[in-house]
Design a protein around this motif. Sequence first.
Motif, short mmCIF file in Angstrom:
data_model
loop_
_atom_site.label_atom_id
_atom_site.label_comp_id
_atom_site.label_asym_id
_atom_site.label_seq_id
_atom_site.Cartn_x
_atom_site.Cartn_y
_atom_site.Cartn_z
N GLY A 124 0.87 -1.16 0.00
CA GLY A 124 0.00 0.00 0.00
C GLY A 124 0.91 1.21 0.00
O GLY A 124 2.12 1.09 0.24
N LEU A 125 0.35 2.38 -0.25
CA LEU A 125 1.19 3.57 -0.22
C LEU A 125 1.81 3.79 1.16
O LEU A 125 2.88 4.38 1.29
CB LEU A 125 0.36 4.80 -0.60
N ASP A 126 1.11 3.31 2.21
CA ASP A 126 1.66 3.49 3.55
C ASP A 126 2.87 2.61 3.79
O ASP A 126 3.75 2.96 4.58
CB ASP A 126 0.59 3.24 4.61
N MET A 127 2.94 1.43 3.11
CA MET A 127 4.08 0.55 3.33
C MET A 127 4.17 -0.54 2.28
O MET A 127 3.16 -1.15 1.92
CB MET A 127 3.99 -0.11 4.71
N LEU A 128 5.38 -0.74 1.77
CA LEU A 128 5.71 -1.96 1.04
C LEU A 128 6.47 -2.85 2.00
O LEU A 128 7.54 -2.48 2.50
CB LEU A 128 6.59 -1.66 -0.18
N ALA A 129 5.90 -4.01 2.30
CA ALA A 129 6.59 -5.03 3.10
C ALA A 129 6.82 -6.23 2.20
O ALA A 129 5.86 -6.87 1.76
CB ALA A 129 5.77 -5.41 4.32
N ALA A 130 8.07 -6.49 1.88
CA ALA A 130 8.42 -7.59 0.98
C ALA A 130 9.35 -8.55 1.71
O ALA A 130 10.35 -8.11 2.31
CB ALA A 130 9.08 -7.05 -0.28
N LEU A 131 9.01 -9.82 1.68
CA LEU A 131 9.82 -10.85 2.34
C LEU A 131 10.27 -11.87 1.32
O LEU A 131 9.45 -12.41 0.56
CB LEU A 131 9.02 -11.54 3.45
N TRP A 132 11.57 -12.18 1.32
CA TRP A 132 12.11 -13.25 0.49
C TRP A 132 12.33 -14.46 1.37
O TRP A 132 12.95 -14.35 2.45
CB TRP A 132 13.41 -12.81 -0.17
N TYR B 94 15.01 -14.63 4.54
CA TYR B 94 16.41 -14.20 4.48
C TYR B 94 16.60 -12.75 4.06
O TYR B 94 17.71 -12.23 4.13
CB TYR B 94 17.21 -15.13 3.56
N ARG B 95 15.53 -12.08 3.64
CA ARG B 95 15.66 -10.68 3.22
C ARG B 95 14.32 -9.99 3.37
O ARG B 95 13.27 -10.63 3.24
CB ARG B 95 16.12 -10.60 1.77
N GLU B 96 14.35 -8.68 3.65
CA GLU B 96 13.12 -7.90 3.66
C GLU B 96 13.38 -6.53 3.06
O GLU B 96 14.49 -6.00 3.12
CB GLU B 96 12.55 -7.75 5.08
N VAL B 97 12.34 -5.99 2.46
CA VAL B 97 12.30 -4.57 2.09
C VAL B 97 11.08 -3.99 2.78
O VAL B 97 9.98 -4.54 2.68
CB VAL B 97 12.21 -4.37 0.56
N TYR B 98 11.27 -2.88 3.48
CA TYR B 98 10.21 -2.30 4.30
C TYR B 98 10.30 -0.80 4.11
O TYR B 98 11.06 -0.11 4.76
CB TYR B 98 10.44 -2.69 5.76
N ARG B 99 9.47 -0.27 3.18
CA ARG B 99 9.57 1.15 2.83
C ARG B 99 8.19 1.73 2.59
O ARG B 99 7.32 1.07 2.01
CB ARG B 99 10.43 1.33 1.58
N SER B 100 8.02 2.96 3.04
CA SER B 100 6.72 3.63 2.89
C SER B 100 6.79 4.67 1.79
O SER B 100 7.87 5.10 1.36
CB SER B 100 6.31 4.29 4.21
N GLY B 101 5.59 5.08 1.32
CA GLY B 101 5.49 6.17 0.37
C GLY B 101 5.86 5.84 -1.05
O GLY B 101 6.10 6.75 -1.86
N LEU B 102 5.92 4.57 -1.42
CA LEU B 102 6.30 4.16 -2.78
C LEU B 102 5.06 3.94 -3.64
O LEU B 102 4.15 3.21 -3.25
CB LEU B 102 7.13 2.88 -2.76
#
Length: 434
Positions: free
Chosen positions: A254-262, A274-282
């Motif tokens: 969502g625009l509030d957060m991208l939570a991606a888990l590998w 083993y990896r995460e991306v956790y970023r807001s506003g994308l």
Amino acid sequence: MELSVTRRQLEFIRSTAFETLFGGAAGGGKSYAQLIDALIFALQYPGSKQLVLRRTFPELKRSLIQVSLSLYPTSIATYGETSHRWKFVNGSVIEFGSCDSENDVTKYQSAEYDVIRFDELTHFTKFQFTYLLSRVRGVNGYPKQVKSSTNPGGVGHGWVKARYIDCLVPGEEKDGRLFLPARVQDNAFLMKNDPDYVHRLELLDERSRKALLYGRWDLFEGQYFGEFSTELHVCVPPDPLPSWWKRYLAIDYGLDMLAALWIALAPDGTAWVYREVYRSGLIISEAAEAIRTAEVGEHIDQRLAPPDLFNRRQETGRSAIDIFADAGLYFDRAMGERVAGWYAVKEYLRPFDDEQGICTAKLKISPVCKNLIRTLPLLTTDPANPNDTANTPHEYTHAPDALRYFAATVQPDGDAWRPDRYDGDVGAFLAYEG
């Protein structure tokens, strides 16, 4: 007038830190300390104003207000049943208030207080707390403080733990903050007058007992994933990860957060996050770029996204998944049913003894996945549905939701769910073995 307090209560009363938290085990005399401290402050500083808060007014009325009516002498103060205020002969005021909803704090928008006191601080959200901090102000020269008391657990458990427990040495003030741990054994008056109180706490379930009797902040009442253990589930993955292990990407977006888990699935069914991306506003194209950058040179066997990202917008006829596909990222639809998904996460978290008798679990999380490690144990049970997790605070839900999409869709034997296997029978789906 003679008042009796314990040593720990006296430390709380004497604290000059801008923020003081008196917290931990139940029965430590925290609420009583708040009322005594408020009374002393009111008498010491004529014309001072204090606000005592609980999340809901019924809780306030049957606890702090009721005790104050038996504690405060009517020769020097009167209580207004309508205003919910004690007014002292020297002009001081102690006001009782509540914040039932998130935005109830705005009713204090124009107010000024010398001291604000939160009883059961973990029942408040971080937004409510930080907003009310701005109400501690005035030009009278009196001390300005925020004094709080609480047990572990509740909607604010995570931010309270981060603000006071994780970064402070008990009893040592730092950056204007002080944490004073509470133990039921410190309350000699309770031990004398109700010696069976500890025994009643010992009869609670293990998680509640550790939180309320010992003041454990890693286990608390209302915690949904009591199975989670840093010692058991947080592990450094093999380096390099074997190339034949199947690899998955699961996202919550969502625009509030991208939570991606590998997640890599070992042949024995162990899932390694083993990896995460956790970023807001994308926006979606930026989220896609962040994902592509993270997995450069890596083959991902399956990418999973929640069902709502497949919904087509009426004005464009395109979905979020279509925009991800434009960037070369192709996703399969994850199973989105919440309760079944959380049950699947619990299965991955469940401790068991391996063939060597060593306790292990089917889920392992790399230490680099800090946001999943931080938020997963903070999820609480939905009061309206004990089988589901609460949706607040929303910030805690993003990474666990991504994990849920993986767990519900990929069985521990590595056999991914396909739409043709799911006919709406959640129980049958969870029982599926290949």
